[in-house]
Design an enzyme around this catalytic site. Structure first.
Site, PDB file in Angstrom:
ATOM      1  N   GLY A 247       4.661  -4.130 -13.771  1.00  0.00           N
ATOM      2  CA  GLY A 247       5.074  -3.105 -12.823  1.00  0.00           C
ATOM      3  C   GLY A 247       4.392  -1.767 -12.927  1.00  0.00           C
ATOM      4  O   GLY A 247       4.678  -0.861 -12.145  1.00  0.00           O
ATOM      5  N   GLU A 289       3.632  -8.219 -18.705  1.00  0.00           N
ATOM      6  CA  GLU A 289       3.044  -9.052 -17.653  1.00  0.00           C
ATOM      7  C   GLU A 289       2.330  -8.212 -16.588  1.00  0.00           C
ATOM      8  O   GLU A 289       2.755  -8.142 -15.439  1.00  0.00           O
ATOM      9  CB  GLU A 289       4.139  -9.895 -16.997  1.00  0.00           C
ATOM     10  CG  GLU A 289       4.834 -10.841 -17.961  1.00  0.00           C
ATOM     11  CD  GLU A 289       6.024 -11.555 -17.351  1.00  0.00           C
ATOM     12  OE1 GLU A 289       6.446 -12.571 -17.919  1.00  0.00           O
ATOM     13  OE2 GLU A 289       6.536 -11.091 -16.303  1.00  0.00           O
ATOM     14  N   PRO A 290       1.227  -7.576 -16.949  1.00  0.00           N
ATOM     15  CA  PRO A 290       0.491  -6.789 -15.954  1.00  0.00           C
ATOM     16  C   PRO A 290      -0.275  -7.691 -14.988  1.00  0.00           C
ATOM     17  O   PRO A 290      -0.824  -8.717 -15.377  1.00  0.00           O
ATOM     18  CB  PRO A 290      -0.481  -5.974 -16.811  1.00  0.00           C
ATOM     19  CG  PRO A 290      -0.728  -6.841 -18.010  1.00  0.00           C
ATOM     20  CD  PRO A 290       0.576  -7.542 -18.264  1.00  0.00           C
ATOM     21  N   GLY A 291      -0.271  -7.322 -13.740  1.00  0.00           N
ATOM     22  CA  GLY A 291      -1.067  -8.031 -12.738  1.00  0.00           C
ATOM     23  C   GLY A 291      -1.863  -7.026 -11.944  1.00  0.00           C
ATOM     24  O   GLY A 291      -3.082  -6.913 -12.059  1.00  0.00           O
ATOM     25  N   ARG A 292      -1.142  -6.232 -11.170  1.00  0.00           N
ATOM     26  CA  ARG A 292      -1.755  -5.206 -10.339  1.00  0.00           C
ATOM     27  C   ARG A 292      -2.664  -4.267 -11.153  1.00  0.00           C
ATOM     28  O   ARG A 292      -3.769  -3.928 -10.736  1.00  0.00           O
ATOM     29  CB  ARG A 292      -0.640  -4.396  -9.666  1.00  0.00           C
ATOM     30  CG  ARG A 292      -1.130  -3.357  -8.666  1.00  0.00           C
ATOM     31  CD  ARG A 292      -0.002  -2.388  -8.311  1.00  0.00           C
ATOM     32  NE  ARG A 292       1.234  -3.069  -7.988  1.00  0.00           N
ATOM     33  CZ  ARG A 292       1.615  -3.430  -6.775  1.00  0.00           C
ATOM     34  NH1 ARG A 292       0.832  -3.169  -5.748  1.00  0.00           N
ATOM     35  NH2 ARG A 292       2.775  -4.023  -6.581  1.00  0.00           N
ATOM     36  N   ARG A 329      -0.343  -5.807   3.054  1.00  0.00           N
ATOM     37  CA  ARG A 329       0.463  -4.768   2.410  1.00  0.00           C
ATOM     38  C   ARG A 329       0.696  -3.524   3.277  1.00  0.00           C
ATOM     39  O   ARG A 329       1.788  -2.953   3.246  1.00  0.00           O
ATOM     40  CB  ARG A 329      -0.133  -4.370   1.064  1.00  0.00           C
ATOM     41  CG  ARG A 329      -0.090  -5.517   0.041  1.00  0.00           C
ATOM     42  CD  ARG A 329      -0.539  -5.059  -1.345  1.00  0.00           C
ATOM     43  NE  ARG A 329       0.463  -4.186  -1.959  1.00  0.00           N
ATOM     44  CZ  ARG A 329       0.323  -2.878  -2.085  1.00  0.00           C
ATOM     45  NH1 ARG A 329      -0.767  -2.265  -1.646  1.00  0.00           N
ATOM     46  NH2 ARG A 329       1.274  -2.160  -2.642  1.00  0.00           N
ATOM     47  N   CYS A 360      -3.453  -9.908  16.898  1.00  0.00           N
ATOM     48  CA  CYS A 360      -2.736  -9.586  18.130  1.00  0.00           C
ATOM     49  C   CYS A 360      -1.345  -9.062  17.790  1.00  0.00           C
ATOM     50  O   CYS A 360      -0.322  -9.673  18.098  1.00  0.00           O
ATOM     51  CB  CYS A 360      -2.660 -10.828  19.011  1.00  0.00           C
ATOM     52  SG  CYS A 360      -2.107 -10.471  20.679  1.00  0.00           S
ATOM     53  N   GLU A 361      -1.314  -7.934  17.104  1.00  0.00           N
ATOM     54  CA  GLU A 361      -0.086  -7.254  16.677  1.00  0.00           C
ATOM     55  C   GLU A 361      -0.338  -5.747  16.675  1.00  0.00           C
ATOM     56  O   GLU A 361      -1.310  -5.291  16.071  1.00  0.00           O
ATOM     57  CB  GLU A 361       0.319  -7.674  15.255  1.00  0.00           C
ATOM     58  CG  GLU A 361       0.738  -9.110  15.097  1.00  0.00           C
ATOM     59  CD  GLU A 361       2.127  -9.390  15.654  1.00  0.00           C
ATOM     60  OE1 GLU A 361       2.893  -8.413  15.858  1.00  0.00           O
ATOM     61  OE2 GLU A 361       2.431 -10.569  15.893  1.00  0.00           O
TER      62      GLU A 361
END
Length: 431
Positions: A247, A289-292, A329, A360-361
């Protein structure tokens, strides 16, 4: 735009890992994910060093959900990291990559029967058990296969870190884990005392994502270690491993003020030492548990600029050949990013534009109201810090093929994920 890792500028042109972004766009087409392998490896090594993996036998488990092709599994294994997976697909990817199964933590709030069977069959090191349903299934399947499985209990510690509502997971009102305040954790411990094929070895908590303050993590350490002592005294269960989740926040745009990996790790280690001495208990193995924070700043996305729509006195829309299919995101979390034109780095700005995707949004906006240099159709645009949850959350919405991924290091590039073709899109469809 902030330069990260091995990014350099020569003659106003951006390179990553010694490779020109213009050359990459020309060779592999766009959209294109580009990963700075040197920065990824350096981040891994900082975690291993500052979290005392070698000295204290602590563990750093890369959070695979951030980005997990086979190549990444092999890289983190080479850098002495464990792996956190959250699905059968991620587990199978690790298996095909030859990742050591004993170094895998298997997460998930609703693991299917097939996923649990796969994890037990492959020999996953730890199941992070989220609920009573899963607990009973693991015991049943272990009995049927004459195996014993080591587990953690995931808890919700009641910490509400300052982050986006969708990525808060440590507060009481959460779909994840056993809640402390209503006694669920203690009920689970009482239940497991009668199980023969499950061994509880630790606790896990994860308080959220993109958190800039260290203090919530220190509160988590205090809560978890007090639980270790309490559970030993009440139930005579020795918990030798404490998983604090991930986190830690990273830089996306100028308002972000992240702590360094060193600051984050040293604060946790110090707090754990202090708390264990105060409680007079042995220091357990610590896991994070690092990811980002390993992958985000190491990834960038290249686009080709297409139509430019100037609505007088209102807004200028600059549309690129990607969008929410390769980076959801901004639409999902209102996430902020920085960008530039790769062959005009350093040129004067003064043009306020909105970077729009091709879906198409009306909500397919990558970056709203950004001050940028003169931009023209055909230019190659880069958005930085897209390494985490870009490729892993990509989709085929509007039947748009997924982008290719290259890794760059020391002047060389390697294709690690091929671009989808239109034929690839239809592979699972029956005629």
């Amino acid at each position: 735009m902030k330069l990260h890792g091995s990014m350099t500028v020569e003659n106003n042109t951006l390179s990553i890992g010694g490779v020109s972004c213009l050359d990459l766009a020309q060779k592999y087409s766009t959209p294109l994910y580009v990963f700075d392998e040197e920065l990824i490896r350096n981040n891994c090594r900082e975690y291993v060093n500052y979290f005392k993996v070698n000295e204290n036998k602590n563990k750093v488990a890369y959070a695979g959900k951030a980005f997990l092709p086979i190549y990444m599994c092999k890289l983190i294994n080479e850098e002495n990291l464990c792996l956190d997976v959250v699905s059968g697909g991620e587990l199978y990817t690790a298996y095909k990559a030859g990742f050591p199964m004993e170094n895998i933590l298997f997460h998930g709030n609703n693991k299917t029967i097939d996923e649990i069977k796969l994890g037990i069959d492959l020999g996953v090191g730890r199941f992070v058990v989220d609920n009573f349903y899963e607990l009973d299934l693991i015991e049943k399947i272990c009995i049927e296969n004459n195996k014993t499985q080591k587990i953690y209990f995931r808890i919700t510690p009641g910490i509400e870190a300052h982050t986006h509502d969708y990525i808060k997971t440590g507060q009481i009102d959460s779909k994840f884990g056993f809640t402390l305040t209503n006694g669920e954790l203690y009920d689970a411990i009482k239940k497991i005392l009668n199980y023969k094929n499950i061994k509880l070895v630790g606790l896990h908590a994860h308080i959220g994502s993109q958190i800039f303050d260290i203090e919530p993590f220190l509160d988590e350490v205090d809560i978890m270690l007090n639980l270790v002592k309490e559970i030993k005294e009440k139930y005579n269960v020795d918990l030798t491993e404490i998983d604090l989740g991930g986190g830690i926040g990273v830089y996306y745009s100028k308002n972000d003020k992240p702590k360094t990996i060193k600051d984050f790790c040293e604060a946790i280690i110090s707090k754990a030492d202090e708390t264990c001495k105060k409680l007079n208990i042995e220091l357990p193995t610590l896991i994070i548990e690092p990811g980002r924070s390993i992958i985000a700043n190491a990834g960038s996305t290249l686009y080709t600029v297409g139509s430019i729509k100037d609505i007088k006195d209102i807004r200028t829309y600059v549309s690129v050949d990607g969008g929410m299919t390769d980076n959801i995101r901004p639409s999902l979390y209102q996430a902020k990013y920085e960008c530039s034109v790769v062959n005009k780095i350093g040129n004067n700005k003064g043009n306020n534009v909105t970077i729009a995707g091709k879906c198409c949004e009306s909500g397919d906006i990558l970056i709203g109201d950004i001050d940028i240099m003169k931009i023209e159709s055909g230019d190659i645009l880069i958005t930085t810090s897209t390494g985490a949850y870009g490729y892993s959350m990509s989709s085929n919405y509007n039947k748009i093929p997924k982008a290719a991924v290259v890794s760059v290091i020391n002047g060389e590039e390697k294709l690690i994920c091929k671009r989808q073709s239109y034929e690839d899109l239809l592979l699972l469809e029956m005629q």
